[in-house]
Design a protein around this motif. Structure first.
Motif, PDB file in Angstrom:
ATOM      1  N   ALA A   1     -41.995  -1.990 -44.871  1.00 19.40           N
ATOM      2  CA  ALA A   1     -41.800  -3.307 -45.488  1.00 19.40           C
ATOM      3  C   ALA A   1     -40.356  -3.774 -45.308  1.00 19.40           C
ATOM      4  CB  ALA A   1     -42.170  -3.252 -46.971  1.00 19.40           C
ATOM      5  N   ALA A   2     -39.398  -2.859 -45.417  1.00 18.76           N
ATOM      6  CA  ALA A   2     -37.994  -3.226 -45.228  1.00 18.76           C
ATOM      7  C   ALA A   2     -37.743  -3.698 -43.795  1.00 18.76           C
ATOM      8  CB  ALA A   2     -37.089  -2.044 -45.565  1.00 18.76           C
ATOM      9  N   ILE A   3     -38.321  -2.997 -42.826  1.00 18.15           N
ATOM     10  CA  ILE A   3     -38.188  -3.417 -41.429  1.00 18.15           C
ATOM     11  C   ILE A   3     -38.764  -4.824 -41.258  1.00 18.15           C
ATOM     12  CG2 ILE A   3     -38.971  -2.958 -39.047  1.00 18.15           C
ATOM     13  CD1 ILE A   3     -36.958  -0.898 -39.901  1.00 18.15           C
ATOM     14  N   TYR A   4     -39.962  -5.032 -41.807  1.00 22.48           N
ATOM     15  CA  TYR A   4     -40.624  -6.340 -41.732  1.00 22.48           C
ATOM     16  C   TYR A   4     -39.732  -7.432 -42.325  1.00 22.48           C
ATOM     17  CZ  TYR A   4     -43.611 -10.107 -43.423  1.00 22.48           C
ATOM     18  OH  TYR A   4     -44.124 -11.338 -43.726  1.00 22.48           O
ATOM     19  N   LEU A   5     -39.202  -7.180 -43.522  1.00 19.18           N
ATOM     20  CA  LEU A   5     -38.396  -8.198 -44.201  1.00 19.18           C
ATOM     21  C   LEU A   5     -37.105  -8.494 -43.452  1.00 19.18           C
ATOM     22  CD1 LEU A   5     -38.944  -7.140 -47.905  1.00 19.18           C
ATOM     23  CD2 LEU A   5     -39.833  -9.194 -46.755  1.00 19.18           C
ATOM     24  N   VAL A   6     -36.436  -7.477 -42.957  1.00 13.93           N
ATOM     25  CA  VAL A   6     -35.193  -7.690 -42.215  1.00 13.93           C
ATOM     26  C   VAL A   6     -35.462  -8.484 -40.944  1.00 13.93           C
ATOM     27  CG1 VAL A   6     -33.396  -6.522 -40.858  1.00 13.93           C
ATOM     28  CG2 VAL A   6     -33.954  -5.705 -43.160  1.00 13.93           C
ATOM     29  N   LEU A   7     -36.495  -8.074 -40.203  1.00 13.80           N
ATOM     30  CA  LEU A   7     -36.790  -8.763 -38.948  1.00 13.80           C
ATOM     31  C   LEU A   7     -37.248 -10.203 -39.162  1.00 13.80           C
ATOM     32  CD1 LEU A   7     -38.586  -5.942 -36.913  1.00 13.80           C
ATOM     33  CD2 LEU A   7     -36.234  -6.788 -36.647  1.00 13.80           C
ATOM     34  N   SER A   8     -38.087 -10.414 -40.165  1.00  8.44           N
ATOM     35  CA  SER A   8     -38.631 -11.763 -40.362  1.00  8.44           C
ATOM     36  C   SER A   8     -37.674 -12.684 -41.103  1.00  8.44           C
ATOM     37  CB  SER A   8     -39.972 -11.706 -41.097  1.00  8.44           C
ATOM     38  OG  SER A   8     -39.805 -11.179 -42.395  1.00  8.44           O
ATOM     39  N   MET A   9     -37.043 -12.180 -42.159  1.00 11.62           N
ATOM     40  CA  MET A   9     -36.219 -13.058 -42.992  1.00 11.62           C
ATOM     41  C   MET A   9     -34.763 -13.119 -42.524  1.00 11.62           C
ATOM     42  SD  MET A   9     -37.846 -12.310 -46.728  1.00 11.62           S
ATOM     43  CE  MET A   9     -37.140 -13.771 -47.479  1.00 11.62           C
ATOM     44  N   ALA A  10     -34.190 -11.991 -42.198  1.00 19.74           N
ATOM     45  CA  ALA A  10     -32.772 -11.987 -41.822  1.00 19.74           C
ATOM     46  C   ALA A  10     -32.564 -12.348 -40.357  1.00 19.74           C
ATOM     47  CB  ALA A  10     -32.149 -10.628 -42.120  1.00 19.74           C
ATOM     48  N   LEU A  11     -33.471 -11.873 -39.484  1.00 24.21           N
ATOM     49  CA  LEU A  11     -33.287 -12.120 -38.059  1.00 24.21           C
ATOM     50  C   LEU A  11     -34.158 -13.255 -37.520  1.00 24.21           C
ATOM     51  CD1 LEU A  11     -32.961  -8.439 -36.780  1.00 24.21           C
ATOM     52  CD2 LEU A  11     -31.148 -10.059 -37.412  1.00 24.21           C
ATOM     53  N   GLY A  12     -35.066 -13.758 -38.341  1.00 20.42           N
ATOM     54  CA  GLY A  12     -35.866 -14.911 -37.956  1.00 20.42           C
ATOM     55  C   GLY A  12     -37.005 -14.654 -36.980  1.00 20.42           C
TER      56      GLY A  12
END
Length: 138
Positions: free
Chosen positions: A32-43
């Motif tokens: 979930a952390a990978i998902y959130l970083v990639l989707s929210m922080a990296l777009g």
């Protein structure tokens, strides 16, 4: 009836199931952390981020489960076990899709209706796949 269940259940099953649950929770949080970083922080698109998070979770899950959850099982070739683990993870993913498709899409229920099956039935099926197929005893 409980006597028959005890005879059929190896002594290490409960501790192993608990290790599997703890490891699974950790792997899920990591994914979930990978998902959130990639989707929210990296777009990155959410679907692509989800796939990346799931794949990272499969790799971490294999390491954790082979070294901790099922540490006393099977000494076969690591690549074969990794492929079996990936297939088992895919089966779990498809089982969760089945709950959503059947209960939410098919019956029109709230998405929350699928959550109990995803939280309890799928992990037990995943444990069975891993214990008796991926990390089967020698």
């Amino acid at each position: 009836m409980t006597v028959a269940v005890r005879r059929l259940t190896p002594a290490d099953l409960t501790p192993q199931l608990m290790r599997f649950a703890v490891a699974g929770l950790g792997v899920t949080l990591f994914s979930a952390a990978i998902y959130l970083v990639l989707s929210m922080a990296l777009g990155l698109p959410a679907l692509l981020a989800n796939v990346a998070g799931h794949l990272c979770g499969v790799v971490l899950g294999f390491q954790v489960h082979s070294r901790w959850s099922f540490r006393h099982h099977d000494r076969r070739d690591g690549l074969l076990r990794l492929l079996q683990f990936a297939a088992g993870s895919g089966a779990s993913f498809l089982l969760n899709c089945f709950w959503v498709w059947t209960l939410v899409d098919g019956l029109g229920a709230s998405p929350w209706v699928a959550a109990p099956a995803m939280l309890f039935v799928t992990p037990l099926a995943s444990f069975a796949i891993n214990r008796w197929w991926v990390f089967a005893g020698d």
